[in-house]
Design a protein around this motif. Structure first.
Motif, short mmCIF file in Angstrom:
data_model
loop_
_atom_site.label_atom_id
_atom_site.label_comp_id
_atom_site.label_asym_id
_atom_site.label_seq_id
_atom_site.Cartn_x
_atom_site.Cartn_y
_atom_site.Cartn_z
N MET A 195 -1.29 4.69 0.98
CA MET A 195 -1.49 5.35 -0.31
C MET A 195 -1.97 6.78 -0.07
SD MET A 195 -3.38 2.53 -2.67
CE MET A 195 -4.22 1.70 -1.34
N LEU A 239 -2.84 0.75 -7.02
CA LEU A 239 -1.94 -0.12 -6.27
C LEU A 239 -0.58 -0.18 -6.97
CD1 LEU A 239 -3.87 -3.38 -5.24
CD2 LEU A 239 -3.34 -1.38 -3.86
N THR A 240 0.47 -0.18 -6.19
CA THR A 240 1.81 -0.37 -6.75
C THR A 240 2.05 -1.87 -6.94
OG1 THR A 240 2.86 -0.57 -4.59
CG2 THR A 240 2.66 1.68 -5.51
N THR A 241 3.10 -2.22 -7.66
CA THR A 241 3.43 -3.64 -7.82
C THR A 241 3.79 -4.27 -6.47
OG1 THR A 241 5.69 -3.05 -8.43
CG2 THR A 241 4.14 -3.43 -10.23
N GLN A 242 4.40 -3.50 -5.58
CA GLN A 242 4.73 -4.02 -4.25
C GLN A 242 3.44 -4.30 -3.46
OE1 GLN A 242 6.04 -1.11 -5.46
NE2 GLN A 242 8.10 -1.81 -5.95
N GLU A 243 2.47 -3.41 -3.57
CA GLU A 243 1.19 -3.62 -2.88
C GLU A 243 0.45 -4.82 -3.46
OE1 GLU A 243 0.12 0.91 -1.42
OE2 GLU A 243 -0.13 0.38 -3.54
N TRP A 244 0.52 -4.98 -4.80
CA TRP A 244 -0.09 -6.15 -5.44
C TRP A 244 0.51 -7.44 -4.86
CZ3 TRP A 244 -4.02 -7.75 -8.41
CH2 TRP A 244 -3.92 -9.02 -8.98
N GLU A 245 1.83 -7.48 -4.76
CA GLU A 245 2.51 -8.67 -4.25
C GLU A 245 2.16 -8.96 -2.80
OE1 GLU A 245 4.20 -10.89 -5.97
OE2 GLU A 245 3.90 -9.71 -7.79
N SER A 246 1.78 -7.94 -2.04
CA SER A 246 1.46 -8.15 -0.62
C SER A 246 0.00 -8.56 -0.38
CB SER A 246 1.80 -6.90 0.19
OG SER A 246 0.89 -5.86 -0.11
N LEU A 247 -0.81 -8.54 -1.44
CA LEU A 247 -2.22 -8.94 -1.28
C LEU A 247 -2.33 -10.44 -1.03
CD1 LEU A 247 -3.90 -6.95 -4.21
CD2 LEU A 247 -4.00 -6.41 -1.77
N THR A 269 -6.05 -11.46 -4.90
CA THR A 269 -5.53 -11.35 -6.26
C THR A 269 -6.33 -12.24 -7.21
OG1 THR A 269 -3.82 -13.04 -5.87
CG2 THR A 269 -3.19 -10.72 -5.54
N CYS A 303 -8.05 2.43 -7.25
CA CYS A 303 -8.57 2.46 -5.89
C CYS A 303 -9.43 3.70 -5.67
CB CYS A 303 -7.42 2.48 -4.88
SG CYS A 303 -6.38 1.01 -4.97
#
Length: 136
Positions: A1, A35-43, A48, A83
């Protein structure tokens, strides 16, 4: 980021671990991109779930349906995770020594900050195995 240019503040930082407070140094806080949606999905799921729980804290309806819907709102970007970055910029020896001195007279607790001054035999560590200074 990527970092944004706006500096929020400088502050002395402390953290609590295993019944002791540690002085970590002087830090600069700054706003980072959400956070991007892709970063959210990788948590991790644990992360989450903790963020969703914090989002719903204080609300009366925390049904599984509400929890699920809140997670979906994060997943599509309708809710976003803000963030903040912390950058260590120094170690203030004056603060460190003042805290050590006060630890002889004041018992610090995690929940209330400090309790009324009481005479104590000096119980403090000047270092720990992780290189940080601590006061208990």
């Amino acid at each position: 980021m990527p970092f944004t240019a706006m500096t929020i503040f400088f502050t002395e930082c402390f953290y609590y671990k295993d019944g002791k407070w540690y002085y970590a140094g002087t830090y600069r806080a700054f706003r980072m991109d959400d956070l991007t949606t892709q970063e959210w999905e990788s948590l991790e799921t644990e992360t989450t779930q903790a963020l969703i729980k914090e989002t719903l804290a204080g609300r009366k309806n925390v049904s599984p349906q509400n929890t699920y819907e809140t997670g979906q709102l994060y997943a599509v970007g309708a809710l976003r995770v803000s963030c903040v970055g912390l950058q260590c910029i120094g170690f203030n020896n004056e603060v460190y020594h003042a805290v050590l001195e006060q630890s002889r007279f004041v018992h610090w607790t995690r929940s209330s900050g400090w309790t009324a001054p009481t005479p104590r035999v000096g119980r403090h560590d000047t270092s720990s195995d992780d290189g940080k200074s601590s006061v208990d």
